[in-house]
Motif scaffolding. Structure first.
Motif, PDB file in Angstrom:
ATOM      1  N   SER A   1      48.314  24.211 -38.613  1.00 47.16           N
ATOM      2  CA  SER A   1      48.134  24.841 -39.604  1.00 47.16           C
ATOM      3  C   SER A   1      49.658  24.608 -40.143  1.00 47.16           C
ATOM      4  N   CYS A   2      50.664  25.723 -38.921  1.00 46.99           N
ATOM      5  CA  CYS A   2      52.439  25.695 -39.245  1.00 46.99           C
ATOM      6  C   CYS A   2      52.858  24.710 -39.248  1.00 46.99           C
ATOM      7  N   ARG A   3      52.624  23.520 -38.035  1.00 47.09           N
ATOM      8  CA  ARG A   3      52.834  22.408 -38.194  1.00 47.09           C
ATOM      9  C   ARG A   3      55.355  22.661 -37.110  1.00 47.09           C
TER      10      ARG A   3
ATOM     11  N   ILE B   1      53.900  27.913 -33.886  1.00 46.52           N
ATOM     12  CA  ILE B   1      54.306  28.947 -34.779  1.00 46.52           C
ATOM     13  C   ILE B   1      52.635  29.580 -34.597  1.00 46.52           C
ATOM     14  N   CYS B   2      51.755  28.811 -35.293  1.00 45.96           N
ATOM     15  CA  CYS B   2      50.725  29.920 -35.554  1.00 45.96           C
ATOM     16  C   CYS B   2      49.522  29.073 -34.092  1.00 45.96           C
ATOM     17  N   GLY B   3      50.164  28.448 -33.372  1.00 55.84           N
ATOM     18  CA  GLY B   3      49.288  28.493 -31.705  1.00 55.84           C
ATOM     19  C   GLY B   3      47.393  27.961 -31.876  1.00 55.84           C
ATOM     20  N   SER B   4      47.730  26.382 -33.534  1.00 57.90           N
ATOM     21  CA  SER B   4      46.799  26.028 -33.566  1.00 57.90           C
ATOM     22  C   SER B   4      46.177  24.818 -33.070  1.00 57.90           C
ATOM     23  N   CYS B   5      47.675  24.046 -32.982  1.00 56.03           N
ATOM     24  CA  CYS B   5      47.221  22.376 -32.356  1.00 56.03           C
ATOM     25  C   CYS B   5      47.720  22.306 -30.874  1.00 56.03           C
ATOM     26  N   GLY B   6      47.197  23.432 -30.235  1.00 55.41           N
ATOM     27  CA  GLY B   6      46.662  23.154 -28.471  1.00 55.41           C
ATOM     28  C   GLY B   6      45.700  21.982 -28.102  1.00 55.41           C
TER      29      GLY B   6
HETATM   30  S1  FES Z   1      50.256  23.851 -36.023  1.00 57.47           S
HETATM   31 FE1  FES Z   1      51.193  26.155 -36.037  1.00 57.47          FE
HETATM   32  S2  FES Z   1      51.655  25.795 -33.713  1.00 57.47           S
HETATM   33 FE2  FES Z   1      51.211  23.682 -34.188  1.00 57.47          FE
END
Ligand code: FES
Ligand code: SF4
Lengths: 146, 266, 122
Positions: B54-56, B59-64
């Motif tokens: 999401s945030c790239r 910060i968002c913690g999505s791309c683990g």
């Molecule tokens: S895309 Fe949000 S932490 Fe990697």
């Protein structure tokens, strides 16, 4: 709450090994568990074998006669090695698990130096002591023939 | 500067099918992240590849995901930092997989919920603001930077053998609130914290702290949590408060007044 | 919360075992060194050595203590590890019960031997 019954799928005991990518402490975790299990197995046998002494001197001497061979001496040494590791590492763990030697909570600043770095000296000292103990026992076994 | 070709080996998962590795050559330039590489694959080679982001910007913690065997954030990892030939990508371990690189994080959030990750107010004086000293802030601030990416959960060896273990992230969150001087929920939380599948399964492998992309140091939080639980057991635990009292000081007179409320209180 | 209590006891037991077992291990495993340093050294596994230690009240008590602590520490750990691999609360209860029973059984056997030896030879 039993998550396992729902969805979580643990990746299994092989993950303990982590494909060679664990940190040192990660491997100590695994060795601590394995050495603990080994010591418990030994303790169970130990209780029964040393019970023979209740049958008198003859029975005991017979058992000792039987046990007096290099293979068993070596296995006994392995028990000692497991003990040396489990004891010293266990002491280190007690210290750390009561939050000593890992540093206070701190603002993370990149590159992060956290509790792992703080406790490294403690870990290294512990491992040196383990090494010395294992060597002393090995010397006892090989050079002194006990 | 010319691009280099790095092979992305992606572990692909379709529900009901065997996992399979698929390789994609990716033209990589310095500064390019793993996430950028994945985007490029999706745009130019294979639109069916699935992952979360999401945030790239960490910060968002999505791309683990597991990058070359190590859990981390795809957006926070530069390809050329780890390899100039090939990198392997897998979904986070210790989680069920939804598709390709998409883990189902629900079990982690269930556990997170179970430790009551919010301030539980105790007795406080009416409308008095809750003051906090800088020391009291430092006590938990580090642990509040967690972005719930799940990297620590994927790295934890205890979670690998016990799916019900609370895990580094929820335990850290519990400690973060326990140590907050505005919180009074220790006694409520210690029920689940002192249960099976909790702190007694942690022997400081410190894998969580090693992989955490935010420097949260979950292993540190868990050891402090253990200390608090032991102190509580022997009746020596002290509340992180009391909230420092004292005069609020004299406000400078050159500060403009706050505007009137636009909606009047009834 | 009960679990925290057991866990804390487990740490404490570990600490006490460390002291007691260090003595035991030194006598048993480093006997070559001790023989060198101590004048009236009796080999630990010979019958006279056995009688000497087994009939000493302090040593006897320390053995029983060590046994109890060791079994608690060991079976607590075993229970913890098994409970990780075996899913389902029902099965976990059975494991816990099994570990407890095994521990108590071994403690009874070991204590009988140690105290019995003390009484017979003392
Ligand atoms: S895309 Fe949000 S932490 Fe990697
Ligand atoms: S503690 Fe670190 S690794 Fe774990 S979820 Fe939070 S940010 Fe991610």
């Amino acid at each position: 709450m039993a998550v396992s019954e729902k969805t979580m799928r643990p990746s299994g005991i092989l993950r303990w090994l982590g494909g060679g990518r664990r940190g040192l402490e990660g491997y100590l975790y695994v060795i601590h568990r394995i050495s603990g299990l080994a010591l418990l197995m030994f303790l169970m046998m130990h209780v029964f074998f040393t019970g023979v002494r209740l049958l008198g001197e003859e029975a005991w001497s017979g058992l000792m006669e039987m046990a007096n061979n290099p293979v068993l001496h070596f296995l006994e040494y392995l028990v000692y090695v497991a003990f040396a590791f489990h004891a010293v590492n266990g002491l280190r763990l007690i210290i750390i698990e009561l939050a000593f030697g890992i540093g206070p909570p701190d603002e993370p600043v990149y590159p992060y130096k956290g509790s792992i770095h703080k406790q490294r000296p403690l870990m290294l000292i512990a491992m040196v002591i383990v090494g010395i103990l294992i060597f002393a026992g090995g010397f006892d076994l090989v050079a002194m023939g006990h | 500067m010319t691009d280099q070709t790095v092979t992305f080996r992606v572990r692909r998962h379709q529900p009901g099918q065997e996992d399979a590795w698929q390789e994609y050559p990716v033209a990589v330039h310095p500064g390019m992240t793993v996430l950028d590489g994945l985007q490029q694959i999706k745009e130019q080679q294979d639109s069916s590849l699935a992952w979360r982001h999401s945030c790239r910007m960490g910060i968002c913690g999505s791309c683990g995901m597991v990058i070359n065997g190590q859990p981390g954030l795809a957006c926070n990892t530069q390809v050329l930092d780890i390899s100039d030939r090939r990198i392997s990508l897998e979904p986070l371990s210790n989680f069920p997989v939804a598709r390709d690189l998409v883990p189902d994080l629900e079990p982690m959030f269930d556990k997170h919920r179970s430790i009551k990750p919010f301030l539980i107010a105790g007795q406080q004086d009416g409308d008095e603001p809750l003051r906090q000293s800088p020391r009291q802030l430092t006590d938990y601030l580090q642990f509040s930077y967690c972005i719930k990416c799940g990297a620590c959960m994927a790295a934890c060896p205890t979670l690998a053998s016990d799916a019900d273990f609370l895990g580094p992230m929820p335990l850290t969150a519990a400690h973060r609130y326990n140590r907050d001087s505005r919180d009074d929920g220790f006694d409520q939380r210690k029920q689940s914290l002192g249960d099976h599948h909790s702190i007694s399964h942690c022997h400081y492998a410190a894998e969580c702290s090693k992989v955490c992309p935010k420097g949260v140091d979950p292993a540190k939080a868990i050891q402090y949590l253990k200390r608090d639980l032991v102190l509580d057991l022997v009746g020596l635990r002290r509340r992180p408060g009391p909230v420092p009292q004292g005069s609020p000081g004299t406000p400078r007179d050159d500060i403009p007044k706050a505007p009137e409320f636009t909606v009047k209180k009834p | 919360m009960r679990e925290t209590k057991y866990w804390a006891l487990n740490l404490l037991a570990g600490l006490l075992i460390l002291v007691l077992l260090a003595q035991h291990m030194a006598v048993m495993q480093l006997d070559g060194w001790l023989e060198k340093w101590l004048a009236d050294w009796i080999p630990p596994l010979s019958w006279p050595g056995l009688v000497e230690r087994g009939t000493n009240l302090i040593q006897m008590v320390s053995y029983v203590l060590l046994l109890g602590l060791g079994l608690f520490h060991g079976f607590y750990g075993l229970n913890k590890i098994l409970a990780e691999f075996i899913q389902g609360d029902q099965k976990r209860r059975i494991i816990r019960l099994g570990c407890t029973v095994m521990g108590i059984l071994l403690f009874v056997v070991g204590t009988t031997v140690t105290v019995g030896f003390y009484l017979v030879n003392g």
